[in-house]
Design a protein around this motif. Structure first.
Motif, PDB file in Angstrom:
ATOM      1  N   ASN A  21       0.689  -1.137  -0.078  1.00 16.27           N
ATOM      2  CA  ASN A  21       0.120   0.093  -0.125  1.00 16.27           C
ATOM      3  C   ASN A  21       0.860   1.317   0.024  1.00 16.27           C
ATOM      4  OD1 ASN A  21      -3.239  -0.545   0.437  1.00 16.27           O
ATOM      5  ND2 ASN A  21      -2.001  -1.873   1.615  1.00 16.27           N
ATOM      6  N   ALA A  22       2.088   1.301   0.599  1.00 16.28           N
ATOM      7  CA  ALA A  22       2.995   2.367   0.363  1.00 16.28           C
ATOM      8  C   ALA A  22       3.836   2.671  -0.836  1.00 16.28           C
ATOM      9  CB  ALA A  22       3.876   2.090   1.633  1.00 16.28           C
ATOM     10  N   GLY A  23       3.550   1.467  -1.752  1.00 16.63           N
ATOM     11  CA  GLY A  23       4.232   1.610  -2.920  1.00 16.63           C
ATOM     12  C   GLY A  23       5.761   1.098  -3.178  1.00 16.63           C
ATOM     13  N   LEU A  24       6.135   0.581  -2.009  1.00 17.70           N
ATOM     14  CA  LEU A  24       7.250  -0.205  -1.898  1.00 17.70           C
ATOM     15  C   LEU A  24       7.801  -1.685  -2.358  1.00 17.70           C
ATOM     16  CD1 LEU A  24       8.138   1.107   1.935  1.00 17.70           C
ATOM     17  CD2 LEU A  24       8.713   1.960  -0.334  1.00 17.70           C
ATOM     18  N   ALA A  25       6.443  -2.294  -2.558  1.00 22.14           N
ATOM     19  CA  ALA A  25       6.534  -3.489  -3.101  1.00 22.14           C
ATOM     20  C   ALA A  25       5.241  -3.675  -4.170  1.00 22.14           C
ATOM     21  CB  ALA A  25       6.363  -4.694  -2.158  1.00 22.14           C
ATOM     22  N   ALA A  26       5.511  -4.309  -5.188  1.00 26.24           N
ATOM     23  CA  ALA A  26       4.308  -4.315  -6.219  1.00 26.24           C
ATOM     24  C   ALA A  26       4.189  -6.034  -6.736  1.00 26.24           C
ATOM     25  CB  ALA A  26       4.686  -3.315  -7.201  1.00 26.24           C
ATOM     26  N   PRO A  27       3.285  -6.235  -7.399  1.00 29.61           N
ATOM     27  CA  PRO A  27       3.292  -7.573  -8.060  1.00 29.61           C
ATOM     28  C   PRO A  27       3.497  -7.234  -9.504  1.00 29.61           C
ATOM     29  CG  PRO A  27       0.948  -6.965  -6.860  1.00 29.61           C
ATOM     30  CD  PRO A  27       1.933  -5.949  -6.965  1.00 29.61           C
ATOM     31  N   LEU A  28       4.284  -8.402 -10.002  1.00 32.24           N
ATOM     32  CA  LEU A  28       4.781  -8.295 -11.436  1.00 32.24           C
ATOM     33  C   LEU A  28       4.456  -9.633 -12.094  1.00 32.24           C
ATOM     34  CD1 LEU A  28       6.779  -6.671 -13.687  1.00 32.24           C
ATOM     35  CD2 LEU A  28       8.745  -8.115 -12.706  1.00 32.24           C
ATOM     36  N   ASP A  29       3.938  -9.389 -13.287  1.00 30.66           N
ATOM     37  CA  ASP A  29       3.526 -10.727 -14.067  1.00 30.66           C
ATOM     38  C   ASP A  29       4.708 -11.153 -14.566  1.00 30.66           C
ATOM     39  OD1 ASP A  29       0.936 -10.437 -13.468  1.00 30.66           O
ATOM     40  OD2 ASP A  29       0.394  -9.142 -14.992  1.00 30.66           O
ATOM     41  N   ASP A  30       4.963 -12.511 -14.449  1.00 28.78           N
ATOM     42  CA  ASP A  30       6.080 -13.182 -15.301  1.00 28.78           C
ATOM     43  C   ASP A  30       5.780 -13.048 -16.728  1.00 28.78           C
ATOM     44  OD1 ASP A  30       7.269 -13.651 -12.825  1.00 28.78           O
ATOM     45  OD2 ASP A  30       6.285 -15.663 -12.675  1.00 28.78           O
ATOM     46  N   ARG A  74      10.916   1.977  -5.704  1.00 29.98           N
ATOM     47  CA  ARG A  74      11.233   2.895  -4.643  1.00 29.98           C
ATOM     48  C   ARG A  74      12.035   2.228  -3.571  1.00 29.98           C
ATOM     49  NH1 ARG A  74       5.704   5.111  -3.182  1.00 29.98           N
ATOM     50  NH2 ARG A  74       7.072   5.959  -1.426  1.00 29.98           N
ATOM     51  N   TYR A  75      12.234   1.036  -3.600  1.00 29.32           N
ATOM     52  CA  TYR A  75      12.910   0.263  -2.552  1.00 29.32           C
ATOM     53  C   TYR A  75      14.340   0.664  -2.237  1.00 29.32           C
ATOM     54  CZ  TYR A  75      15.121  -3.478  -0.173  1.00 29.32           C
ATOM     55  OH  TYR A  75      15.931  -4.466   0.669  1.00 29.32           O
ATOM     56  N   ASP A  76      15.299   0.949  -3.329  1.00 28.94           N
ATOM     57  CA  ASP A  76      16.642   1.128  -2.911  1.00 28.94           C
ATOM     58  C   ASP A  76      16.858   2.475  -2.315  1.00 28.94           C
ATOM     59  OD1 ASP A  76      17.476  -0.982  -4.458  1.00 28.94           O
ATOM     60  OD2 ASP A  76      17.349  -0.061  -6.202  1.00 28.94           O
ATOM     61  N   ALA A  77      15.904   3.540  -2.693  1.00 24.52           N
ATOM     62  CA  ALA A  77      15.887   5.016  -1.904  1.00 24.52           C
ATOM     63  C   ALA A  77      15.650   4.505  -0.446  1.00 24.52           C
ATOM     64  CB  ALA A  77      15.370   5.987  -2.655  1.00 24.52           C
ATOM     65  N   TRP A  78      14.289   3.923  -0.456  1.00 17.57           N
ATOM     66  CA  TRP A  78      13.798   3.396   1.089  1.00 17.57           C
ATOM     67  C   TRP A  78      14.797   2.912   1.796  1.00 17.57           C
ATOM     68  CZ3 TRP A  78      12.660  -0.711   3.553  1.00 17.57           C
ATOM     69  CH2 TRP A  78      11.737  -0.576   4.813  1.00 17.57           C
ATOM     70  N   ALA A  79      15.594   1.812   1.283  1.00 25.19           N
ATOM     71  CA  ALA A  79      16.253   0.975   2.323  1.00 25.19           C
ATOM     72  C   ALA A  79      17.544   1.905   2.589  1.00 25.19           C
ATOM     73  CB  ALA A  79      16.812  -0.189   1.230  1.00 25.19           C
ATOM     74  N   ALA A  80      18.015   2.881   1.796  1.00 27.42           N
ATOM     75  CA  ALA A  80      19.174   3.700   2.287  1.00 27.42           C
ATOM     76  C   ALA A  80      18.762   4.685   3.265  1.00 27.42           C
ATOM     77  CB  ALA A  80      20.075   4.279   1.020  1.00 27.42           C
ATOM     78  N   ALA A  81      17.526   5.076   3.380  1.00 22.51           N
ATOM     79  CA  ALA A  81      16.972   6.110   4.213  1.00 22.51           C
ATOM     80  C   ALA A  81      17.268   5.837   5.693  1.00 22.51           C
ATOM     81  CB  ALA A  81      15.674   6.583   3.969  1.00 22.51           C
ATOM     82  N   PRO A  82      17.250   6.856   6.517  1.00 19.64           N
ATOM     83  CA  PRO A  82      17.178   6.713   8.273  1.00 19.64           C
ATOM     84  C   PRO A  82      15.944   6.044   8.611  1.00 19.64           C
ATOM     85  CG  PRO A  82      17.874   8.799   7.556  1.00 19.64           C
ATOM     86  CD  PRO A  82      17.293   8.141   6.190  1.00 19.64           C
ATOM     87  N   ALA A  83      15.983   5.479   9.729  1.00 22.98           N
ATOM     88  CA  ALA A  83      14.725   4.687  10.151  1.00 22.98           C
ATOM     89  C   ALA A  83      13.568   5.519  10.031  1.00 22.98           C
ATOM     90  CB  ALA A  83      15.036   4.169  11.629  1.00 22.98           C
ATOM     91  N   ALA A  84      13.740   6.919  10.388  1.00 17.59           N
ATOM     92  CA  ALA A  84      12.631   7.713  10.457  1.00 17.59           C
ATOM     93  C   ALA A  84      11.938   7.762   8.999  1.00 17.59           C
ATOM     94  CB  ALA A  84      12.572   9.210  10.947  1.00 17.59           C
ATOM     95  N   GLY A  85      12.742   7.986   7.923  1.00 19.42           N
ATOM     96  CA  GLY A  85      12.316   8.074   6.752  1.00 19.42           C
ATOM     97  C   GLY A  85      11.626   6.645   6.186  1.00 19.42           C
ATOM     98  N   LYS A  86      11.941   5.704   6.723  1.00 24.10           N
ATOM     99  CA  LYS A  86      11.486   4.228   6.382  1.00 24.10           C
ATOM    100  C   LYS A  86      10.042   4.178   6.924  1.00 24.10           C
ATOM    101  CE  LYS A  86      15.834   1.578   5.960  1.00 24.10           C
ATOM    102  NZ  LYS A  86      16.775   2.504   6.606  1.00 24.10           N
ATOM    103  N   LEU A  87      10.095   4.787   8.303  1.00 19.89           N
ATOM    104  CA  LEU A  87       8.659   4.398   8.808  1.00 19.89           C
ATOM    105  C   LEU A  87       7.518   5.286   8.249  1.00 19.89           C
ATOM    106  CD1 LEU A  87       7.366   2.770  11.103  1.00 19.89           C
ATOM    107  CD2 LEU A  87       8.021   4.379  12.787  1.00 19.89           C
TER     108      LEU A  87
END
Length: 863
Positions: free
Chosen positions: A389-398, A424-437
């Motif tokens: 729902n936050a757009g950090l993961a998404a389904p992908l059809d094979d 958007r996951y790469d930028a999110w993973a490199a962010a501080p904990a507050a930016g992740k939450l």
């Protein structure tokens, strides 16, 4: 000036920010449907509709609704019932005649503002009332009117009688529910036989009598005791009563919405009901349902008491003092939430999971992710749903499989889908904990589902559900707003009384929740439709995210509550600004979507800053101890977490994260390509205050590296052996065998990258008399060429067991599956099994319509 013209002029004075807020509250342009609103006049017409006014009322508190209902009751008293607006007053079918009803004009039903303010004591209560009236004007629930006057939308005038517990007027009830004989009969009971010759004359006489309060009170003075008892219950409202006094004119089976009623022969059996009905004081309004007319209730009510709307909620009583450091516990929970969500998404990035055809993620895949992240399975489902729902993961059809040749007309199977991190996951993973939450909290606030609540105990919970709970955001908003008014330094108790008070107060802030409330036998408020269970699940999720601690809102929870009050739910699924650069601070990078929404922009900024204050900067140093543990205070930096997770296993979490380093975990790092020197250098650089590593840790790393790789497992398709070392050396250098990529691993052993049959054929082609040897050392002989023969295919009915999706009987043994035969020599196979298999393969090919191409599918809920 009529209300529409005044509203158009008022709309023209609004700045873009106030106009945007009004449009969002009324859910425009979505609420307008296919109608395009391009002018202020069209907008004013829409804002006056019942649907739009109802949308605004749903966003009000119970105190604001009570104040509006009291003003509507005052207008009802001053101007009488409003004509029109009630659909039940007119015919239901096109062939019926409908008397035109003029629309309600609010400008003709104004109320003095001073009369309304006189209901409140001077001082704080009156100031609160003035503030509430100003707020209702800004939301167009009080229309523009001359100074010192209040104008209500038409809907409130039409429904004013119902708000104040009144029924419909006697004229409407007589017209809609009686034919002429019954109306004349009531006039005869009141005025004597022959008082009216026509229905109209009779109805005018009845209406005139009941419209005179003095005549009504004189009439009721002679009523029997039972009738007076009924009036005591009906006059304060609601004005409805179940009785068998009437029946449908054509029988009870025809008592529809437009039915006419007659007096039941023999009466209802209740003296008071029959006495009131004969005199028109009770009039039928449905099957076995009667109603007290408006005029009767108004005449018998005590008009001395002034309205007393309550503009503030009832205070909590089920509270307990908060322990010291409770806010720190909320920050710890928030840091743990960001950390766990990151671990789950890391595991998802390393190995994406398949999405079932029935929807959701299989239980076995959820358990694998939970094990990899060291999280609870239920929490893992929550992190996955929030990430989607936050757009950090998404389904992908094979990619679809290529079509086989010769089957162009066959429909290709639908490609499967996998869930994996988004771009958007790469930028999110490199962010501080507050930016992740931040994006996870914003998604949780507006998602229309209580993600951890499963009402059906027989249903297997799965991740990646479709949010379809329309009341989830309303419940979540009401709970957070209710917790926000707790006394300072106190939290809500976790017992049944605390839950009941929280639900009642949540319904005060969100009146739509009142549909889920009821009173038990003792008069205590309780919940319907499992709303208490959903509220408990909401509080559990809030505690897991660091929004609630010890029954009170944390600073981040208060900021999240303000985000919902600012209208964030109108922007589902993406809250503007929450999905911006996760490393930004303050109001940086919120985007252009918030340029005209300063309230929402301030709420997002406040939430971001509260998270940064609650969650310290991630630590890039660890404290290594002699017991082979590494401790990181607070949230670890991504690089440090990767290093410690590579060389150790997480042992505990809380205010600090502890990794346990063992020989097994060190061996895992060495298997992944690390060397002992690299591990020692990296761990020393990460040591707190640059202290050297404890000797037990350094010795363990060196000892494990010394024995690592002493035994090696060689991958090969087969091997070649011979006691003649010279022959082995010759074969290894033979040019004709280059394609086998032979490698000498012992003086008498070569390994080949080709399968045994291909290797044997290549050796024989090169002139070597090679034989094949089994794993047991037995020489295998070549089978003679099969003798060609013909066999008739057995009837198809003998093979239908291979296709049945139903389980076989316990005494039946399944026959071998054609084309998937066991190896010869495997245990548990008799000669008859091999004969049956050979016989099956010898049959002519079956047409595709009856082939063995489809296996029975597992149930959607299987793991």
């Amino acid at each position: 000036m009529n209300a529409r013209t005044a509203l158009v002029k008022w709309l023209g004075t609004l700045d873009p920010l106030r106009l945007t807020a009004l449009l969002e509250e009324r859910d425009l342009p979505l609420a307008a449907g296919y109608r395009r609103i391009t002018t202020l006049r069209e907008l004013a017409e829409h804002l006056l509709t019942d649907e739009s006014v109802g949308q605004g009322l749903m966003a009000s508190t119970a105190g604001e609704l009570e104040l509006l209902a009291s003003i509507a009751a005052l207008a009802l008293e001053r101007h009488g019932p409003a004509a029109g607006g009630e659909a039940e007053d007119g015919p239901r079918y096109p062939w019926q005649q409908r008397k035109p009803v003029p629309p309600v004009e609010p400008a003709d039903r104004l109320v003095p503002e001073r009369d309304v303010l006189s209901w409140f004591e001077p001082g704080e209560k009156r100031q609160r009332a003035e503030h509430t009236l100003t707020r209702l004007r800004e939301r167009a629930l009080l229309l523009p009117a001359p100074k010192g006057r209040l104008a209500l939308p038409p809907l409130l005038h039409v429904r004013a009688a119902g708000f104040d517990g009144y029924g419909r007027t006697v004229d409407r009830l007589l017209t809609s529910d009686y034919n002429a004989p019954e109306v004349k009969g009531i006039a005869g009971s009141l005025f004597g036989e022959g008082a009216a010759r026509t229905r109209d004359q009779a109805q005018e006489l009845i209406t005139a009598l009941l419209a005179d309060p003095a005549r009504v009170r004189a009439l009721v003075a002679d009523a029997p005791v039972r009738a007076l008892e009924l009036l005591d219950h009906l006059v304060p409202g609601p004005p409805l009563l179940r009785t068998h006094c009437f029946t449908g004119r054509y029988g009870s089976q025809y008592a529809g919405p437009d039915a006419k009623y007659v007096f039941r022969e023999g009466g209802s059996g209740d003296e008071g009901t029959d006495w009131l009905a004969v005199r028109g004081l009770l009039i039928p309004s449905g099957h076995d349902l009667v109603q007290l007319p408006y005029e009767v209730a108004r005449a018998l009510r005590d008009a001395g008491a002034a309205p007393s709307p309550r503009l503030e909620p009832e205070p909590f009583t089920a509270t307990a003092p908060l322990p010291s450091g409770w806010e720190g516990e909320g920050g710890t929970a928030a840091a743990a939430a960001a950390w766990r969500a990151e671990l789950v998404l890391r595991a998802l990035a390393a190995q994406p999971v398949a999405i079932r055809k029935a929807g959701g993620i299989a239980v076995r895949d959820t358990r694998r992710l939970a094990k990899a992240a060291g999280a609870d399975e239920a929490d893992t489902r929550l992190w996955l749903d929030l990430a989607v729902n936050a757009g950090l993961a998404a389904p992908l059809d094979d990619e679809p499989a290529p079509a086989s040749r010769g089957h162009r007309n066959l429909k290709a199977p639908k490609p499967s889908a996998r869930l994996l991190p988004s771009d958007r996951y790469d930028a999110w993973a490199a962010a501080p904990a507050a930016g992740k939450l931040l994006p996870l909290l914003a998604a949780w606030a507006v998602v229309p589902a209580v993600l951890s609540h499963w009402p059906d105990p027989d249903e297997t919970p799965v991740a990646l559900i479709s949010p379809q709970d329309e009341d989830a955001v309303t419940l979540r908003t009401g709970v957070l707003r209710a917790l926000a008014v707790l006394p300072d330094g106190h939290g809500l108790t976790g017992n049944a009384r605390g839950f009941t008070e929280l639900l009642s107060l949540a319904a005060w802030f969100q009146p739509a929740l009142r549909a889920h409330l009821a009173a038990d036998a003792t008069g205590e408020v309780t919940g319907l439709d499992g709303v208490l269970d959903r509220m408990a699940a909401t509080l559990t999720e809030a505690a897991l995210l660091g929004v609630v601690a010890h029954g009170a809102l944390t600073p981040a929870g208060r900021a999240l509550c303000r985000l919902l009050e600012a209208g964030a739910a109108h922007h589902y699924p993406a809250v503007p600004g929450a999905g911006a650069d996760p490393s930004a601070r303050g109001s940086e990078g919120l985007g252009e979507d918030l340029a005209l929404r300063p309230t929402l922009a301030d709420a997002v900024t406040t939430l971001r800053e509260e998270l940064y204050e609650a969650l310290p900067e991630p630590s890039d140093k660890a404290r290594f101890q002699s017991d082979l543990t590494a401790t990181v205070t607070g949230a670890p930096a991504p690089a440090l977490a990767d290093l410690l997770s590579a060389v150790g296993d997480i042992e505990s979490e809380g205010h600090a994260v502890v990794w346990r380093i063992t020989a097994t975990s060190i061996r895992r790092a060495l298997d992944a390509g690390w060397s002992a020197d690299e591990l020692l250098d990296r761990l020393t650089a990460a040591s707190e205050r640059d202290t050297p590593l404890p000797q037990p840790l350094a010795y363990t790393i060196k000892d494990t590296a010394r024995t690592h790789g002493q035994l090696k497992v060689v991958r090969s398709a087969c091997c070649i052996r011979s006691d003649d070392t010279a022959l082995i050396a010759e074969v290894a250098q033979a040019r004709g065998l280059t394609k086998l990529r032979l490698r000498r691993i012992a003086p008498t052993v070569l390994i080949s990258t080709a399968p045994p049959e291909e290797t044997l054929s290549a050796l024989r082609t090169a002139g070597y008399a090679a034989t094949q040897e089994a794993e047991t050392g037995t020489t295998l002989l070549d089978a003679p060429p099969p003798t060609e023969h013909r066999a008739s295919c057995p009837p198809w009915t003998r093979h239908t067991a291979h296709m049945s999706p139903h389980p076989m009987a316990p005494h039946q043994a399944p026959a071998p599956w054609p084309g998937r035969l066991p190896r010869r020599g495997s245990g548990g196979r008799s000669d008859s099994d091999w004969k049956l298999a050979a016989h099956t393969l010898a049959c002519p090919a079956l047409p595709p319509a009856v082939g063995f191409g489809r296996l029975p599918e597992s149930s959607p809920n299987s793991a």
